[in-house]
Design a protein around this motif. Structure first.
Motif, PDB file in Angstrom:
ATOM      1  N   GLY A 159      23.349  11.629 -28.826  1.00 30.83           N
ATOM      2  CA  GLY A 159      24.455  11.776 -29.761  1.00 30.83           C
ATOM      3  C   GLY A 159      25.698  12.393 -29.155  1.00 30.83           C
ATOM      4  N   ALA A 160      25.590  12.996 -27.970  1.00 30.59           N
ATOM      5  CA  ALA A 160      26.777  13.552 -27.308  1.00 30.59           C
ATOM      6  C   ALA A 160      27.741  12.411 -26.996  1.00 30.59           C
ATOM      7  N   ARG A 161      29.039  12.707 -27.101  1.00 28.39           N
ATOM      8  CA  ARG A 161      30.063  11.677 -26.881  1.00 28.39           C
ATOM      9  C   ARG A 161      31.181  12.222 -26.011  1.00 28.39           C
ATOM     10  N   PHE A 162      31.823  11.328 -25.294  1.00 28.92           N
ATOM     11  CA  PHE A 162      33.024  11.655 -24.520  1.00 28.92           C
ATOM     12  C   PHE A 162      33.739  10.346 -24.203  1.00 28.92           C
ATOM     13  N   THR A 163      34.970  10.466 -23.747  1.00 26.26           N
ATOM     14  CA  THR A 163      35.774   9.288 -23.412  1.00 26.26           C
ATOM     15  C   THR A 163      36.314   9.425 -22.000  1.00 26.26           C
ATOM     16  N   ALA A 164      36.152   8.361 -21.223  1.00 28.81           N
ATOM     17  CA  ALA A 164      36.769   8.284 -19.898  1.00 28.81           C
ATOM     18  C   ALA A 164      38.086   7.516 -20.087  1.00 28.81           C
ATOM     19  N   ARG A 165      39.199   8.188 -19.845  1.00 30.56           N
ATOM     20  CA  ARG A 165      40.527   7.572 -19.958  1.00 30.56           C
ATOM     21  C   ARG A 165      40.990   7.209 -18.556  1.00 30.56           C
ATOM     22  N   THR A 166      41.158   5.925 -18.291  1.00 30.86           N
ATOM     23  CA  THR A 166      41.578   5.446 -16.978  1.00 30.86           C
ATOM     24  C   THR A 166      42.958   4.829 -17.090  1.00 30.86           C
ATOM     25  N   GLY A 167      43.862   5.260 -16.226  1.00 28.22           N
ATOM     26  CA  GLY A 167      45.199   4.685 -16.232  1.00 28.22           C
ATOM     27  C   GLY A 167      46.208   5.607 -15.594  1.00 28.22           C
ATOM     28  N   VAL A 168      47.448   5.154 -15.657  1.00 23.75           N
ATOM     29  CA  VAL A 168      48.583   5.923 -15.154  1.00 23.75           C
ATOM     30  C   VAL A 168      49.604   5.991 -16.282  1.00 23.75           C
ATOM     31  N   GLY A 169      49.943   7.217 -16.684  1.00 22.43           N
ATOM     32  CA  GLY A 169      50.890   7.379 -17.788  1.00 22.43           C
ATOM     33  C   GLY A 169      50.361   6.755 -19.061  1.00 22.43           C
ATOM     34  N   ARG A 170      51.192   5.922 -19.686  1.00 25.10           N
ATOM     35  CA  ARG A 170      50.802   5.285 -20.948  1.00 25.10           C
ATOM     36  C   ARG A 170      49.998   4.006 -20.747  1.00 25.10           C
ATOM     37  N   VAL A 171      49.932   3.523 -19.515  1.00 25.91           N
ATOM     38  CA  VAL A 171      49.212   2.288 -19.225  1.00 25.91           C
ATOM     39  C   VAL A 171      47.786   2.630 -18.821  1.00 25.91           C
ATOM     40  N   GLY A 172      46.833   2.171 -19.600  1.00 27.02           N
ATOM     41  CA  GLY A 172      45.443   2.463 -19.294  1.00 27.02           C
ATOM     42  C   GLY A 172      44.540   2.029 -20.432  1.00 27.02           C
ATOM     43  N   PHE A 173      43.308   2.474 -20.375  1.00 29.08           N
ATOM     44  CA  PHE A 173      42.346   2.127 -21.419  1.00 29.08           C
ATOM     45  C   PHE A 173      41.332   3.257 -21.547  1.00 29.08           C
ATOM     46  N   ASP A 174      40.690   3.307 -22.701  1.00 24.02           N
ATOM     47  CA  ASP A 174      39.651   4.285 -22.988  1.00 24.02           C
ATOM     48  C   ASP A 174      38.282   3.639 -22.856  1.00 24.02           C
ATOM     49  N   ASP A 175      37.347   4.406 -22.347  1.00 24.95           N
ATOM     50  CA  ASP A 175      35.954   3.981 -22.229  1.00 24.95           C
ATOM     51  C   ASP A 175      35.099   5.029 -22.950  1.00 24.95           C
ATOM     52  N   PRO A 176      35.032   4.942 -24.297  1.00 22.57           N
ATOM     53  CA  PRO A 176      34.219   5.916 -25.037  1.00 22.57           C
ATOM     54  C   PRO A 176      32.734   5.652 -24.820  1.00 22.57           C
ATOM     55  N   MET A 177      31.988   6.737 -24.624  1.00 25.21           N
ATOM     56  CA  MET A 177      30.553   6.630 -24.359  1.00 25.21           C
ATOM     57  C   MET A 177      29.778   7.577 -25.255  1.00 25.21           C
ATOM     58  N   GLU A 178      28.535   7.198 -25.500  1.00 26.60           N
ATOM     59  CA  GLU A 178      27.620   8.027 -26.286  1.00 26.60           C
ATOM     60  C   GLU A 178      26.280   8.089 -25.574  1.00 26.60           C
ATOM     61  N   VAL A 179      25.710   9.280 -25.506  1.00 28.70           N
ATOM     62  CA  VAL A 179      24.380   9.443 -24.929  1.00 28.70           C
ATOM     63  C   VAL A 179      23.372   8.915 -25.946  1.00 28.70           C
ATOM     64  N   VAL A 180      22.589   7.919 -25.536  1.00 29.05           N
ATOM     65  CA  VAL A 180      21.603   7.322 -26.440  1.00 29.05           C
ATOM     66  C   VAL A 180      20.162   7.608 -26.005  1.00 29.05           C
ATOM     67  N   ALA A 181      19.984   8.135 -24.807  1.00 29.58           N
ATOM     68  CA  ALA A 181      18.656   8.590 -24.351  1.00 29.58           C
ATOM     69  C   ALA A 181      18.883   9.808 -23.462  1.00 29.58           C
ATOM     70  N   TRP A 182      18.049  10.826 -23.631  1.00 28.46           N
ATOM     71  CA  TRP A 182      18.236  12.083 -22.909  1.00 28.46           C
ATOM     72  C   TRP A 182      16.880  12.720 -22.677  1.00 28.46           C
ATOM     73  N   SER A 183      16.457  12.755 -21.435  1.00 27.91           N
ATOM     74  CA  SER A 183      15.186  13.367 -21.076  1.00 27.91           C
ATOM     75  C   SER A 183      15.388  14.118 -19.766  1.00 27.91           C
ATOM     76  N   PRO A 184      15.886  15.360 -19.845  1.00 25.49           N
ATOM     77  CA  PRO A 184      16.180  16.118 -18.623  1.00 25.49           C
ATOM     78  C   PRO A 184      14.918  16.571 -17.907  1.00 25.49           C
ATOM     79  N   PRO A 185      15.038  16.797 -16.595  1.00 19.50           N
ATOM     80  CA  PRO A 185      13.909  17.374 -15.866  1.00 19.50           C
ATOM     81  C   PRO A 185      13.756  18.839 -16.248  1.00 19.50           C
ATOM     82  N   GLY A 186      12.631  19.400 -15.916  1.00 21.60           N
ATOM     83  CA  GLY A 186      12.378  20.804 -16.216  1.00 21.60           C
ATOM     84  C   GLY A 186      11.194  20.933 -17.149  1.00 21.60           C
TER      85      GLY A 186
END
Length: 155
Positions: free
Chosen positions: A47-74
């Motif tokens: 359910g964690a979410r974040f967005t990778a914004r790629t571009g220069v100035g106003r020219v670019g695009f967003d790559d929103p992502m959501e964690v859909v599986a999470w099984s950390p070591p430990g």
């Protein structure tokens, strides 16, 4: 969609490697022309979410992502897996990060040792013809190989 995979082995603890690879803001410092925004609280887990914004100035695009599986070591687990779903209008697909530490099938106790990392992604870019998937995969393998190398070298 362009499926690619990058694999590395590093000498470290599997928990430390997991922490480096799932530090989403750190990815922005490694992916060219990209910054990470909108990191949810908590920043980890399904359910964690974040967005990778790629571009220069106003020219670019967003790559929103959501964690859909999470099984950390430990806690007795010497392996971890995280799967991200890409929820944007430009970048489509998913990414998966897996870490295999000492003890994940080869004996050991999950401490410091050879940690194997697998970064797998099925990447689509809206408007790019499927005939170019091999070019997209080749390029992504090199870019994300460098990203992975940088994240693994981070102190």
């Amino acid at each position: 969609m362009a499926l690619f995979e990058v694999e590395r082995t590093v000498r470290a603890s599997v928990v430390e490697v997991w922490g480096r690879l799932t530090d989403w803001p750190a990815h922005g410092g490694r992916v060219p022309l990209t910054r990470i925004t909108g990191v949810s609280v908590p920043a980890s887990g399904v359910g964690a979410r974040f967005t990778a914004r790629t571009g220069v100035g106003r020219v670019g695009f967003d790559d929103p992502m959501e964690v859909v599986a999470w099984s950390p070591p430990g806690a007795g687990r010497a392996a971890g897996r995280c799967r991200l779903a890409k929820r944007g209008r430009v970048v489509l697909g998913w990414a998966e990060i897996e870490v295999y530490g000492p003890g994940s099938g080869a004996g050991g106790d999950g401490g410091v040792g050879a940690v194997r990392v697998v970064w797998r992604e099925d990447l689509g870019v809206r408007g790019v013809p499927r005939a170019l998937d091999p070019v997209v995969a080749w390029t992504a393998r090199r870019v994300f190989g460098r990203v992975l190398d940088g994240l693994l070298r981070a102190p």
